[in-house]
Design an enzyme around this catalytic site. Structure first.
Site, short mmCIF file in Angstrom:
data_model
loop_
_atom_site.label_atom_id
_atom_site.label_comp_id
_atom_site.label_asym_id
_atom_site.label_seq_id
_atom_site.Cartn_x
_atom_site.Cartn_y
_atom_site.Cartn_z
N ARG A 1 0.84 -1.19 0.00
CA ARG A 1 0.00 0.00 0.00
C ARG A 1 0.89 1.25 0.00
NH1 ARG A 1 -5.24 -1.79 2.60
NH2 ARG A 1 -4.79 -3.97 2.98
N SER B 1 0.34 -3.32 7.61
CA SER B 1 -0.60 -3.93 6.69
C SER B 1 -2.00 -3.88 7.28
CB SER B 1 -0.23 -5.39 6.43
OG SER B 1 -1.20 -6.02 5.62
N ALA B 2 -2.98 -3.76 6.41
CA ALA B 2 -4.36 -3.89 6.86
C ALA B 2 -4.97 -5.16 6.28
CB ALA B 2 -5.18 -2.67 6.46
N SER B 3 -4.09 -6.06 5.83
CA SER B 3 -4.50 -7.37 5.34
C SER B 3 -5.58 -7.25 4.27
CB SER B 3 -4.95 -8.22 6.53
OG SER B 3 -5.20 -9.53 6.16
N HIS B 4 -6.72 -7.83 4.52
CA HIS B 4 -7.81 -7.87 3.55
C HIS B 4 -8.69 -6.61 3.56
CE1 HIS B 4 -9.37 -9.23 7.38
NE2 HIS B 4 -10.52 -8.74 6.98
#
Length: 179
Positions: A54, A102-105
């Site tokens: 991101r 990270s915010a993953s999904h």
């Protein structure tokens, strides 16, 4: 204010809910709490920091590195990797903590800061609660929250690690000094 830490760290819309200032403050608080818990006893602390691709990961990474280094923690930047790889490197490199951005999904505008304990495991909820408490006290200037010298002063060293296909053969080079 509700609890910052969710199931997997602190998440929110990047540069709105989750700002560089927050990432820096949480990193300083994490270094303070882990030092107080004895995680860094007898040696200079080391952290592995990785992120997902991101765009907001770049400014959050800079903030996390600044916070950790200001608390006297040496930082190994491993670049864009999946969370399990950062956890693995934290363990195999013998780092005292890991940080994954990270915010993953979650949706692309979101991002998150996940702290990993020595060995690459998720931090205990009790440690997350203590990090949040220190962060909130520092942020709000609540009475009795003088900055602990070790957590908000000092200098760290930053090292960059290549992200070769074999984590144990990663070449690390120092990019800072211990002052």
């Amino acid at each position: 204010m509700g609890r910052l830490f969710g199931t997997d760290g602190v998440r929110g819309v990047a540069n709105a809910d989750l700002t560089a200032e927050m990432a820096l403050g949480l990193s300083v608080a994490a270094a303070h709490v882990l030092a107080e818990a004895g995680t860094f006893a007898g040696h200079r602390a080391t952290a592995v920091v990785g992120r997902d691709p991101r765009a907001s990961g770049e400014f959050l990474e800079a903030a996390v590195v600044a916070g950790l280094a200001s608390a006297g923690v040496d930082v190994l930047l491993v670049g864009v990797l999946p969370t399990p790889a950062v956890a693995y490197l934290t363990g195999v490199l013998g780092a005292d903590l890991g940080v994954m951005l990270s915010a993953s999904h979650n949706a692309m505008p979101d991002n998150g800061v996940k702290f990993l304990a020595r060995g690459g495991h998720k931090l205990d909820d009790e440690l997350e609660d203590r990090i949040e408490k220190i962060y909130d006290e520092h942020r709000t200037g609540a009475p009795g929250t003088a900055r602990p010298a070790r957590a908000w002063a000092g200098s760290g060293t930053t090292a960059r690690a290549s992200t070769s296909t074999s984590p144990t053969s990663s070449a690390c080079s120092r990019t800072g000094s211990t002052g």
